[in-house]
Write an enzyme that holds these catalytic residues in place. Structure first.
Site, PDB file in Angstrom:
ATOM      1  N   CYS A 113      -3.712 -27.158  24.169  1.00  0.00           N
ATOM      2  CA  CYS A 113      -4.209 -25.633  23.977  1.00  0.00           C
ATOM      3  C   CYS A 113      -3.142 -24.983  24.198  1.00  0.00           C
ATOM      4  CB  CYS A 113      -5.663 -25.531  24.861  1.00  0.00           C
ATOM      5  SG  CYS A 113      -6.711 -27.029  24.323  1.00  0.00           S
ATOM      6  N   HIS A 253      -7.051 -18.152  25.896  1.00  0.00           N
ATOM      7  CA  HIS A 253      -7.450 -19.291  24.982  1.00  0.00           C
ATOM      8  C   HIS A 253      -8.964 -19.518  25.083  1.00  0.00           C
ATOM      9  CE1 HIS A 253      -8.022 -23.312  23.531  1.00  0.00           C
ATOM     10  NE2 HIS A 253      -8.307 -23.767  24.788  1.00  0.00           N
ATOM     11  N   ASN A 283     -13.509 -24.086  20.289  1.00  0.00           N
ATOM     12  CA  ASN A 283     -12.076 -24.389  20.749  1.00  0.00           C
ATOM     13  C   ASN A 283     -11.343 -24.970  19.820  1.00  0.00           C
ATOM     14  OD1 ASN A 283      -9.903 -25.118  22.146  1.00  0.00           O
ATOM     15  ND2 ASN A 283     -10.865 -26.180  23.832  1.00  0.00           N
TER      16      ASN A 283
HETATM   17  N1  COA Z   1     -26.415 -30.449  25.808  1.00  0.00           N
HETATM   18  C1  COA Z   1     -26.990 -30.664  26.865  1.00  0.00           C
HETATM   19  N2  COA Z   1     -26.804 -31.030  27.873  1.00  0.00           N
HETATM   20  C2  COA Z   1     -25.506 -31.305  28.098  1.00  0.00           C
HETATM   21  C3  COA Z   1     -24.592 -31.185  27.011  1.00  0.00           C
HETATM   22  C4  COA Z   1     -24.970 -30.891  25.892  1.00  0.00           C
HETATM   23  N3  COA Z   1     -24.234 -30.907  24.895  1.00  0.00           N
HETATM   24  N4  COA Z   1     -23.469 -31.789  27.664  1.00  0.00           N
HETATM   25  C5  COA Z   1     -23.599 -32.270  28.969  1.00  0.00           C
HETATM   26  N5  COA Z   1     -24.852 -32.094  29.239  1.00  0.00           N
HETATM   27  C6  COA Z   1     -25.481 -32.214  30.484  1.00  0.00           C
HETATM   28  C7  COA Z   1     -24.548 -33.159  31.215  1.00  0.00           C
HETATM   29  O1  COA Z   1     -24.873 -34.556  30.939  1.00  0.00           O
HETATM   30  C8  COA Z   1     -25.162 -32.652  32.765  1.00  0.00           C
HETATM   31  O2  COA Z   1     -26.400 -33.285  32.901  1.00  0.00           O
HETATM   32  P1  COA Z   1     -26.803 -33.890  34.208  1.00  0.00           P
HETATM   33  O3  COA Z   1     -26.935 -32.895  35.379  1.00  0.00           O
HETATM   34  O4  COA Z   1     -28.243 -34.491  33.948  1.00  0.00           O
HETATM   35  O5  COA Z   1     -25.907 -35.302  34.766  1.00  0.00           O
HETATM   36  C9  COA Z   1     -25.502 -31.186  32.720  1.00  0.00           C
HETATM   37  O6  COA Z   1     -25.610 -31.159  31.292  1.00  0.00           O
HETATM   38  C10 COA Z   1     -24.052 -30.556  33.150  1.00  0.00           C
HETATM   39  O7  COA Z   1     -22.748 -31.149  32.880  1.00  0.00           O
HETATM   40  P2  COA Z   1     -21.597 -30.499  33.237  1.00  0.00           P
HETATM   41  O8  COA Z   1     -20.479 -31.387  32.638  1.00  0.00           O
HETATM   42  O9  COA Z   1     -21.658 -30.386  34.637  1.00  0.00           O
HETATM   43  O10 COA Z   1     -21.512 -29.089  32.433  1.00  0.00           O
HETATM   44  P3  COA Z   1     -20.731 -27.892  32.655  1.00  0.00           P
HETATM   45  O11 COA Z   1     -21.354 -26.759  33.066  1.00  0.00           O
HETATM   46  O12 COA Z   1     -19.452 -27.982  33.334  1.00  0.00           O
HETATM   47  O13 COA Z   1     -20.245 -27.655  31.123  1.00  0.00           O
HETATM   48  C11 COA Z   1     -18.328 -28.158  29.556  1.00  0.00           C
HETATM   49  C12 COA Z   1     -19.628 -28.602  30.382  1.00  0.00           C
HETATM   50  C13 COA Z   1     -17.857 -29.255  28.783  1.00  0.00           C
HETATM   51  C14 COA Z   1     -19.044 -27.100  28.607  1.00  0.00           C
HETATM   52  C15 COA Z   1     -17.704 -27.425  30.520  1.00  0.00           C
HETATM   53  O14 COA Z   1     -17.291 -28.105  31.627  1.00  0.00           O
HETATM   54  C16 COA Z   1     -16.270 -26.913  30.114  1.00  0.00           C
HETATM   55  O15 COA Z   1     -16.346 -26.208  29.177  1.00  0.00           O
HETATM   56  N6  COA Z   1     -15.135 -27.462  30.390  1.00  0.00           N
HETATM   57  C17 COA Z   1     -13.617 -27.267  30.386  1.00  0.00           C
HETATM   58  C18 COA Z   1     -13.202 -27.001  28.922  1.00  0.00           C
HETATM   59  C19 COA Z   1     -11.710 -26.674  28.824  1.00  0.00           C
HETATM   60  O16 COA Z   1     -11.372 -25.777  29.769  1.00  0.00           O
HETATM   61  N7  COA Z   1     -11.150 -27.550  28.571  1.00  0.00           N
HETATM   62  C20 COA Z   1      -9.708 -27.148  28.667  1.00  0.00           C
HETATM   63  C21 COA Z   1      -8.867 -26.615  27.570  1.00  0.00           C
HETATM   64  S1  COA Z   1      -9.094 -27.267  26.110  1.00  0.00           S
END
Ligand code: COA
Length: 326
Positions: A113, A253, A283
């Site tokens: 990215c 980004h 993204n």
């Molecule tokens: N729909 C519903 N629930 C979802 C889900 C979805 N699409 N994806 C994950 N969950 C659930 C998980 O299973 C978890 O459930 P649990 O608590 O029962 O285990 C819960 O939601 C929380 O998951 P978590 O991974 O902690 O969520 P988060 O708040 O971290 O959000 C992302 C997930 C991926 C959106 C976030 O972590 C993110 O944006 N990460 C960074 C992305 C990034 O910067 N990439 C680098 C540059 S490209």
């Protein structure tokens, strides 16, 4: 020559729209969860026949037109992508052929990215050293091809698109003021696509294991991204003796709206000075910043003399910034 300057921009996104409601029918998720946790409402998906160079070609045409240049006027083409047409040759060479940019050298950069800003860093250095005079940089991604559409933790995040900029030497004070690029390979396993390379070549086994899909430890990546991007923005402002209020536009980004909000809060910049398109495109990795920049230019959000700050974070891990006086 004092600086290098972005003289024109272009972008392209595929027509097909995939909404959160569409995703509700594919995996166990909801429109509310996706909007609340990421800020994404919909993303674009390339047609079956479209590869990274096709998207790059459309974006490049826009940048060339904008600058009143012909493809033969380019002496270097840099393409940043993790979803090139094929492992080799470079997508930049394929784009060179498509454009008919016969006088250009062409190569790819892989910084996930952060790819567009890595490309801009290389272009800025080449221009300042006098090696090249007119460089096309393109961030292009067809992430839908390496997305696991059964994995709700990643498939909601990504989209396809391309953005392009042309860089030239400038005698003026305006242009690229300062650039920084960073890597920390010790965290490579937070975000990657393990299959298809020499470690896990494509095979029946690699496909059964889904190694040809993006793998991300989202929560850990999120925390590092916030810390690195906040610290980098503060450092750039301090180094250049600028107050946050002097930044007219922040182009981050587009990985997660909450990451962007954290940077904005730390800097104390109002949200109306921040380019956001994650709601419409998700993204798009290396394409997100050049698409947002092109939109800002075309909608008159950026004016001559404005300070704009570009910031990226991605797999590698990599992160990068560019401070530009437009
Ligand atoms: N729909 C519903 N629930 C979802 C889900 C979805 N699409 N994806 C994950 N969950 C659930 C998980 O299973 C978890 O459930 P649990 O608590 O029962 O285990 C819960 O939601 C929380 O998951 P978590 O991974 O902690 O969520 P988060 O708040 O971290 O959000 C992302 C997930 C991926 C959106 C976030 O972590 C993110 O944006 N990460 C960074 C992305 C990034 O910067 N990439 C680098 C540059 S490209």
């Amino acid at each position: 020559m004092r600086r290098s300057r972005i003289v024109s921009t272009g972008s392209y996104v595929p027509e097909k729209v995939l909404t959160n409601v569409d995703l509700e029918k594919m995996v166990d998720t909801s429109d509310e969860w996706i909007i609340e946790r990421t800020g994404i409402k919909e993303r674009r998906i390339a047609d079956e026949g479209q590869a990274a160079s096709d998207l790059a070609y459309e974006a490049s045409k826009g940048a060339l037109k904008d600058a009143h240049l012909k493809p033969e006027d380019l002496d270097l083409i840099i393409v940043s992508t993790v979803t090139g047409d094929m492992p080799f040759p470079s997508t930049a060479c394929i784009l060179q052929d498509k454009l008919g940019a016969k006088k250009a050298t062409a190569f790819d950069i892989n910084a996930a990215c952060s790819g567009f800003l890595y490309g801009l860093y290389v272009a800025d250095s080449f221009i300042k050293s006098g090696i090249h005079k007119r460089i096309l940089i393109v961030g292009t991604e067809v992430l839908s091809r390496i997305t696991d559409w059964d994995d709700r933790t990643t498939c909601i995040l990504f989209g396809d698109g391309a953005g392009a900029s042309i860089i030239e030497p400038s005698e003026e004070e305006r242009g690229i003021i300062s650039m920084h690029i960073y890597s920390d390979g010790s965290m490579w396993d937070l975000l990657n696509m393990p299959g298809g390379g020499s470690r896990n070549p494509a095979s029946k086994n690699s496909i059964e294991k889904g190694l040809h899909f993006i793998k991300m430890k989202g929560n850990e990546t999120f925390k590092v991204a916030v810390r690195k991007l906040e610290d980098l923005a503060v450092k750039i402002l301090e180094e250049n003796k600028l107050e946050p209020s002097q930044i007219s536009l922040l182009i981050p980004h587009q990985a997660n709206l909450r990451i962007i909000q954290a940077i904005v809060e730390r800097l104390g910049i109002p949200m109306d000075k921040v380019c956001i398109n994650i709601d419409r495109y998700g993204n798009t990795s290396a394409a997100s910043i050049p698409i947002a920049l092109d939109e800002a230019v075309r909608t008159g959000k950026v004016k001559e003399g404005d300070y704009i700050l570009l910031e990226a974070f991605g797999g590698g891990l990599t992160w990068a910034s560019a401070l530009i006086k437009w």
